[in-house]
Design a protein around this motif. Sequence first.
Motif, PDB file in Angstrom:
ATOM      1  N   LEU A 209     -27.530 -80.139  39.160  1.00  0.00           N
ATOM      2  CA  LEU A 209     -28.851 -80.215  38.528  1.00  0.00           C
ATOM      3  C   LEU A 209     -29.531 -81.541  38.870  1.00  0.00           C
ATOM      4  CD1 LEU A 209     -28.065 -78.796  34.960  1.00  0.00           C
ATOM      5  CD2 LEU A 209     -29.353 -77.660  36.772  1.00  0.00           C
ATOM      6  N   LEU A 210     -28.784 -82.631  38.764  1.00  0.00           N
ATOM      7  CA  LEU A 210     -29.334 -83.940  39.103  1.00  0.00           C
ATOM      8  C   LEU A 210     -29.681 -84.005  40.582  1.00  0.00           C
ATOM      9  CD1 LEU A 210     -29.945 -86.918  38.411  1.00  0.00           C
ATOM     10  CD2 LEU A 210     -27.542 -87.426  38.887  1.00  0.00           C
ATOM     11  N   HIS A 211     -28.799 -83.481  41.408  1.00  0.00           N
ATOM     12  CA  HIS A 211     -29.014 -83.501  42.851  1.00  0.00           C
ATOM     13  C   HIS A 211     -30.282 -82.746  43.213  1.00  0.00           C
ATOM     14  CE1 HIS A 211     -28.289 -82.656  47.146  1.00  0.00           C
ATOM     15  NE2 HIS A 211     -27.552 -83.768  47.132  1.00  0.00           N
ATOM     16  N   ALA A 212     -30.511 -81.630  42.572  1.00  0.00           N
ATOM     17  CA  ALA A 212     -31.706 -80.833  42.853  1.00  0.00           C
ATOM     18  C   ALA A 212     -32.962 -81.519  42.333  1.00  0.00           C
ATOM     19  CB  ALA A 212     -31.563 -79.447  42.228  1.00  0.00           C
ATOM     20  N   ALA A 213     -32.833 -82.235  41.200  1.00  0.00           N
ATOM     21  CA  ALA A 213     -34.006 -82.860  40.592  1.00  0.00           C
ATOM     22  C   ALA A 213     -34.534 -84.021  41.426  1.00  0.00           C
ATOM     23  CB  ALA A 213     -33.665 -83.331  39.182  1.00  0.00           C
ATOM     24  N   ILE A 214     -33.643 -84.795  42.020  1.00  0.00           N
ATOM     25  CA  ILE A 214     -34.081 -85.998  42.747  1.00  0.00           C
ATOM     26  C   ILE A 214     -33.928 -85.854  44.255  1.00  0.00           C
ATOM     27  CG2 ILE A 214     -33.498 -87.494  40.806  1.00  0.00           C
ATOM     28  CD1 ILE A 214     -30.974 -88.310  42.304  1.00  0.00           C
ATOM     29  N   GLY A 215     -33.366 -84.752  44.721  1.00  0.00           N
ATOM     30  CA  GLY A 215     -33.071 -84.591  46.145  1.00  0.00           C
ATOM     31  C   GLY A 215     -34.289 -84.757  47.028  1.00  0.00           C
ATOM     32  N   GLN A 216     -35.394 -84.137  46.647  1.00  0.00           N
ATOM     33  CA  GLN A 216     -36.594 -84.207  47.474  1.00  0.00           C
ATOM     34  C   GLN A 216     -37.098 -85.645  47.593  1.00  0.00           C
ATOM     35  OE1 GLN A 216     -37.844 -81.872  49.300  1.00  0.00           O
ATOM     36  NE2 GLN A 216     -39.594 -83.070  50.030  1.00  0.00           N
ATOM     37  N   ASP A 217     -37.117 -86.372  46.478  1.00  0.00           N
ATOM     38  CA  ASP A 217     -37.567 -87.765  46.507  1.00  0.00           C
ATOM     39  C   ASP A 217     -36.642 -88.631  47.365  1.00  0.00           C
ATOM     40  OD1 ASP A 217     -39.551 -86.968  44.863  1.00  0.00           O
ATOM     41  OD2 ASP A 217     -38.976 -88.186  43.137  1.00  0.00           O
ATOM     42  N   MET A 218     -35.337 -88.410  47.266  1.00  0.00           N
ATOM     43  CA  MET A 218     -34.385 -89.196  48.040  1.00  0.00           C
ATOM     44  C   MET A 218     -34.550 -88.938  49.533  1.00  0.00           C
ATOM     45  SD  MET A 218     -32.666 -91.043  45.874  1.00  0.00           S
ATOM     46  CE  MET A 218     -34.257 -91.162  45.024  1.00  0.00           C
ATOM     47  N   ARG A 219     -34.761 -87.681  49.899  1.00  0.00           N
ATOM     48  CA  ARG A 219     -34.918 -87.351  51.320  1.00  0.00           C
ATOM     49  C   ARG A 219     -36.204 -87.954  51.885  1.00  0.00           C
ATOM     50  NH1 ARG A 219     -32.382 -82.612  49.378  1.00  0.00           N
ATOM     51  NH2 ARG A 219     -34.386 -81.711  48.790  1.00  0.00           N
ATOM     52  N   GLU A 220     -37.270 -87.927  51.106  1.00  0.00           N
ATOM     53  CA  GLU A 220     -38.530 -88.508  51.569  1.00  0.00           C
ATOM     54  C   GLU A 220     -38.404 -90.025  51.731  1.00  0.00           C
ATOM     55  OE1 GLU A 220     -41.533 -87.368  48.855  1.00  0.00           O
ATOM     56  OE2 GLU A 220     -41.551 -85.246  49.456  1.00  0.00           O
ATOM     57  N   THR A 221     -37.770 -90.687  50.763  1.00  0.00           N
ATOM     58  CA  THR A 221     -37.598 -92.144  50.843  1.00  0.00           C
ATOM     59  C   THR A 221     -36.719 -92.527  52.024  1.00  0.00           C
ATOM     60  OG1 THR A 221     -37.804 -92.306  48.437  1.00  0.00           O
ATOM     61  CG2 THR A 221     -36.851 -94.182  49.580  1.00  0.00           C
ATOM     62  N   THR A 222     -35.641 -91.787  52.232  1.00  0.00           N
ATOM     63  CA  THR A 222     -34.746 -92.063  53.357  1.00  0.00           C
ATOM     64  C   THR A 222     -35.461 -91.887  54.682  1.00  0.00           C
ATOM     65  OG1 THR A 222     -32.829 -91.339  52.055  1.00  0.00           O
ATOM     66  CG2 THR A 222     -32.567 -91.419  54.449  1.00  0.00           C
ATOM     67  N   SER A 223     -36.280 -90.856  54.786  1.00  0.00           N
ATOM     68  CA  SER A 223     -37.014 -90.594  56.026  1.00  0.00           C
ATOM     69  C   SER A 223     -38.002 -91.724  56.328  1.00  0.00           C
ATOM     70  CB  SER A 223     -37.761 -89.261  55.910  1.00  0.00           C
ATOM     71  OG  SER A 223     -38.544 -89.026  57.057  1.00  0.00           O
ATOM     72  N   LEU A 224     -38.694 -92.210  55.304  1.00  0.00           N
ATOM     73  CA  LEU A 224     -39.646 -93.302  55.502  1.00  0.00           C
ATOM     74  C   LEU A 224     -38.934 -94.589  55.913  1.00  0.00           C
ATOM     75  CD1 LEU A 224     -42.051 -92.677  52.483  1.00  0.00           C
ATOM     76  CD2 LEU A 224     -42.621 -92.448  54.908  1.00  0.00           C
ATOM     77  N   LYS A 225     -37.785 -94.877  55.288  1.00  0.00           N
ATOM     78  CA  LYS A 225     -37.025 -96.074  55.644  1.00  0.00           C
ATOM     79  C   LYS A 225     -36.536 -96.006  57.088  1.00  0.00           C
ATOM     80  CE  LYS A 225     -32.735 -98.542  54.710  1.00  0.00           C
ATOM     81  NZ  LYS A 225     -31.453 -98.554  53.978  1.00  0.00           N
ATOM     82  N   GLU A 226     -36.002 -94.857  57.479  1.00  0.00           N
ATOM     83  CA  GLU A 226     -35.498 -94.716  58.850  1.00  0.00           C
ATOM     84  C   GLU A 226     -36.608 -94.859  59.868  1.00  0.00           C
ATOM     85  OE1 GLU A 226     -33.557 -90.967  58.789  1.00  0.00           O
ATOM     86  OE2 GLU A 226     -31.709 -91.729  57.850  1.00  0.00           O
ATOM     87  N   ASP A 227     -37.785 -94.360  59.553  1.00  0.00           N
ATOM     88  CA  ASP A 227     -38.912 -94.472  60.480  1.00  0.00           C
ATOM     89  C   ASP A 227     -39.338 -95.931  60.645  1.00  0.00           C
ATOM     90  OD1 ASP A 227     -41.024 -93.424  62.145  1.00  0.00           O
ATOM     91  OD2 ASP A 227     -42.395 -93.854  60.485  1.00  0.00           O
ATOM     92  N   LEU A 228     -39.357 -96.694  59.551  1.00  0.00           N
ATOM     93  CA  LEU A 228     -39.721 -98.109  59.620  1.00  0.00           C
ATOM     94  C   LEU A 228     -38.696 -98.904  60.429  1.00  0.00           C
ATOM     95  CD1 LEU A 228     -40.906 -98.651  55.930  1.00  0.00           C
ATOM     96  CD2 LEU A 228     -42.356 -98.792  57.960  1.00  0.00           C
ATOM     97  N   LEU A 229     -37.413 -98.689  60.133  1.00  0.00           N
ATOM     98  CA  LEU A 229     -36.363 -99.444  60.824  1.00  0.00           C
ATOM     99  C   LEU A 229     -36.242 -99.036  62.291  1.00  0.00           C
ATOM    100  CD1 LEU A 229     -33.549 -99.636  58.120  1.00  0.00           C
ATOM    101  CD2 LEU A 229     -35.309-101.313  58.699  1.00  0.00           C
ATOM    102  N   LYS A 230     -36.635 -97.829  62.600  1.00  0.00           N
ATOM    103  CA  LYS A 230     -36.620 -97.393  63.999  1.00  0.00           C
ATOM    104  C   LYS A 230     -37.536 -98.271  64.833  1.00  0.00           C
ATOM    105  CE  LYS A 230     -37.448 -93.323  66.896  1.00  0.00           C
ATOM    106  NZ  LYS A 230     -37.877 -91.891  66.886  1.00  0.00           N
ATOM    107  N   HIS A 231     -38.598 -98.754  64.204  1.00  0.00           N
ATOM    108  CA  HIS A 231     -39.547 -99.634  64.881  1.00  0.00           C
ATOM    109  C   HIS A 231     -39.288-101.101  64.548  1.00  0.00           C
ATOM    110  CE1 HIS A 231     -41.590 -95.709  64.828  1.00  0.00           C
ATOM    111  NE2 HIS A 231     -42.188 -96.120  65.948  1.00  0.00           N
ATOM    112  N   GLY A 232     -38.212-101.379  63.816  1.00  0.00           N
ATOM    113  CA  GLY A 232     -37.829-102.748  63.510  1.00  0.00           C
ATOM    114  C   GLY A 232     -38.757-103.460  62.552  1.00  0.00           C
ATOM    115  N   VAL A 233     -39.447-102.720  61.686  1.00  0.00           N
ATOM    116  CA  VAL A 233     -40.407-103.316  60.759  1.00  0.00           C
ATOM    117  C   VAL A 233     -40.120-102.841  59.344  1.00  0.00           C
ATOM    118  CG1 VAL A 233     -42.201-103.545  62.516  1.00  0.00           C
ATOM    119  CG2 VAL A 233     -42.077-101.456  61.139  1.00  0.00           C
ATOM    120  N   MET A 234     -40.814-103.447  58.390  1.00  0.00           N
ATOM    121  CA  MET A 234     -40.678-103.066  56.997  1.00  0.00           C
ATOM    122  C   MET A 234     -41.985-103.378  56.275  1.00  0.00           C
ATOM    123  SD  MET A 234     -38.988-101.644  54.646  1.00  0.00           S
ATOM    124  CE  MET A 234     -37.535-101.330  55.673  1.00  0.00           C
ATOM    125  N   THR A 235     -42.300-102.599  55.249  1.00  0.00           N
ATOM    126  CA  THR A 235     -43.478-102.835  54.416  1.00  0.00           C
ATOM    127  C   THR A 235     -43.047-103.459  53.098  1.00  0.00           C
ATOM    128  OG1 THR A 235     -43.379-100.641  53.390  1.00  0.00           O
ATOM    129  CG2 THR A 235     -44.658-100.864  55.431  1.00  0.00           C
TER     130      THR A 235
END
Length: 737
Positions: A209-235
Amino acid sequence: MDSDQTRRSQIALPLRRGSSHSQSSSHDSNQDYTLITVSNSQDGRETDIQSVDVPPLSEILDRLPKVQLQHANAVEENGEPDIGSKAETQELYEGGFKCVCCINWVDTFPEDIKAQIEEKKESQKYALVVRKKKGHADQKALEMHSIVIQSPLLKKTLSEIFEGFDGITATLKNLIFHAPFHAFFYRWERINRAVEELEDPEALKHLQLLHAAIGQDMRETTSLKEDLLKHGVMTYNFLWTLYEPGTLLYALRDGQHRFYRLVRSEYCDQDRDRCYNLHCTYVDYDGIQYGCAPIEIRINYFSGTVSVTDLPVYPAEFVPGYEEVKQECLERGRKIVSMSGHYYGSYEGMMYQPGFQGYGEDAKRQINGRVMVDAEMYCRWNPGQKVILAPLDAKCFLPGLAIPSNNNGGHAQDRYSNSAPIIENVELTEEQLLLCSPMVRGYCMTSKTWGRFYVDFIQEVKWNEDAFPSLVLPNDYKELILTFAESHLQNKSFFDDVIEGKGQGIIILLSGEPGVGKTLTAESLAEKMRLPLYTIGAASLGSDAPSVEDSFAQILELATKWSAVLLLDESDVFLETRSSAPTDLERNKLVSVFLRLLEYYRGILFLTTNRIESFDSAFQSRIHLTINYPNLSDASRLLIWRKLISRSKDLPSVITDDELERLASIDINGREIKNVVKTAQLLARRHERALCVQDVYTVMRITQMVRWIPDAKGEMRWRRRRAALDDDDASEISDSF
């Protein structure tokens, strides 16, 4: 009879009791009354009379509630109410808005207040309560606000997931996590692994239940972080994804590699001062033991993106050539450990000097000289710079969170205190060596100040083996001084006074005219014996007896601990004969203090003076060796001229032996010879030629040191002059060239 058409009137008449029919003209509170009600119809044709006996007034008053009677009578003699006498509680509630600065308190329960939905039994049975709020601007229509964990099974599972994570107590009754769910993001891999490996079906159901409740937010945050680090930058808004608690961080400060262990981090948005604070730890030494020291690193707000390696501090995984940098820091850590206690070395680099008594900002200064590394004495002499350490154990580096207080009762407890039990003589692990501070604390012998030094710039002392042999003194003088000093070091405890600890030091008095080698004797002896030289002047001790006693006692303690040769230059002010004149009382106190402290000194002390005739007689019995330096002879001056001129290897000299003998005949002291040679060499370098005697004469003429006069035989010779040169002298000197 219809009540709408009836008119009633009431009258109370006294009730006559007995046959006496007593008549009373006054109202009696005990008198019984009869209440008569007369009802007339509207047309007046019918009359109805009813009577009821009324009890006496006193009886009626007795039947009234006593509280009302007390309230009515609870008045003090001055007419004011008896405050606080009523044993009841009054509740007030926030009423309607009236004023910006005040709350409108009312005694009526607000009608619009309803119980929170989470307080209802119906809501409390759910394993999770997911709170969502309305989105704003271009965001989602609904977005996550927080999650309330109510399931005991889920709390148990989260306790295992967050094990080793300081600041989260998952078994609390009121366990709330707020978006964007930093804790879940940092442990998302563990949560995914638990979903796959959890064996209890009911606990797994709750975790899903917890995994389903926050899963979408976690995946979106992880994707944004990976995209930033792929370019060696951070906001700025996503810095929290980069700085996971427990991460090894790297910084380059003053050209020095630094490593820290991140404990927790947080955004700080107060007024217009926006920043991201990193709370880190590193390993430091206070002179007694090693421990964890806290440090807060600030990242100011920035817009757009910034390269990760341009941040003030960043994860070690992004360090170019990490393995090489790591090995350098490990070697540095081992070097720091080797300097534990106290260490004497040479230093060339930047020193950080603390403010007055250790308070205020540090002052930077470039130094080149000898230093004594001693963190314990540094902290004692600079109380404002005292190092506060936590025990050097696993808890010191536990990752934590800066999360709302309803999760953990506030921030993780402060682990840094003076009373923390710290294990002594601990052997540092590789990680602890890596986290060691690049700076050590100690004393600069050159500038006579306390400071912090970069350990990479501290080298072993290169002792001057030629210093003592070059000392221009009769051989028996040097032999006697060296024998005294070496015998003392070898037999410190061999001889003791009747009183234990008294008279175990050695005091040598050097007397003579300026420039005959008194100070050089102490300096060259320290080089010969490979001991630190601690030089102090009268001005550094103070001017009154209490300050001199405190300062000199501390200096003697330092010299004893460091096994240093202590030199008190120009000590006349402390050794002069005491007087009975009232104006000399303060100076008498200084002499008495000095005499008493000398008796308990356990090291080697040199005193220099050129006024031995003014010494107090009490010092004679406390001085072990007195050496009177004669004025320099021609032979001694010739030796000094030769040594000083030949010392410069990069500048040749064309001065002949005859010219050296002529220079040696001039009556000047050794310090003056050194200054002349140094200045003459600078003059020769200016003209890019070898040193010649004309350079020496030029310096001596300009500094008005000598004049050209005939000697007893009538021959013209250079002589030391005591007054300024006149024009004739100057022309004579010019002609001689």
